[in-house]
Design an enzyme around this catalytic site. Sequence first.
Site, short mmCIF file in Angstrom:
data_model
loop_
_atom_site.label_atom_id
_atom_site.label_comp_id
_atom_site.label_asym_id
_atom_site.label_seq_id
_atom_site.Cartn_x
_atom_site.Cartn_y
_atom_site.Cartn_z
N GLY A 188 1.03 -5.41 1.21
CA GLY A 188 -0.15 -5.53 0.36
C GLY A 188 0.10 -6.33 -0.89
O GLY A 188 -0.80 -6.97 -1.43
N LEU B 269 0.82 -1.20 0.00
CA LEU B 269 0.00 0.00 0.00
C LEU B 269 0.86 1.26 0.00
O LEU B 269 2.00 1.24 0.47
CB LEU B 269 -0.92 0.01 1.22
N ASN C 117 5.30 -7.51 5.99
CA ASN C 117 6.15 -6.75 6.92
C ASN C 117 5.37 -5.73 7.75
O ASN C 117 5.96 -4.81 8.31
CB ASN C 117 7.27 -6.05 6.14
N GLU C 118 4.04 -5.89 7.83
CA GLU C 118 3.23 -4.88 8.52
C GLU C 118 3.67 -4.66 9.96
O GLU C 118 3.77 -3.51 10.42
CB GLU C 118 1.75 -5.31 8.49
#
Length: 205
Positions: free
Chosen positions: A59, A14, A81-82
């Site tokens: 994303g 994102l 990797n959020e």
Amino acid sequence: LLASAHPKLFCPGLDLVALVDYDRAAMERFFLQFEEAMLALYALSKPVVAAVAGAAVAGGCILALTADYRVLRQGSPIGLNEVRVGVPLPWWVLTLLRASIAPSALTRAALLGDNYTDEEALDVGLAHEVRPAEGFEDAALATLAELARRAPAALGTTKAWLRHGALEEMRAGGPERRAEFLDAWFSEPAQEKIRETVASLTRKG
């Protein structure tokens, strides 16, 4: 075929540079639309192959996970990797991840936010096949063609039954789970980490 024309990226995730300035209402609308789009892809009755010819992170990894089959080009990283960026994985993403990869890999993939390449991506289930750059897209298209040769009704019904449980669980998250996610997104530590990440991306740009 899910693919990118960029030589080094499948999808980098994102656009945090744009999202960082969204207020809560705008962010809720955005994430609901993103969720609906990904669930629609995951529920698609037609065969879907992801040709991951470059980095597929955050994303981008979610997008790849909606496919029936993921072909990864050698050396291309894939992962979520959020948590490293300071935000939680949404409920429906975790459900998608649990339905896609080996249970033994969930801690590293979800909590540590590791990226995987080549054989390691195969081992955890983020990729079904790893191919060299030469002939990569042809290999992905060949897999798609093989799936497309199956009787549409037989394939579509079987696929729907395979994914029914995961889709029901994803949709069960609803407004309550989205509110928890947004609480975490707009928490002071997460916002600080997001802005640090955006600043680093801006410098690189």
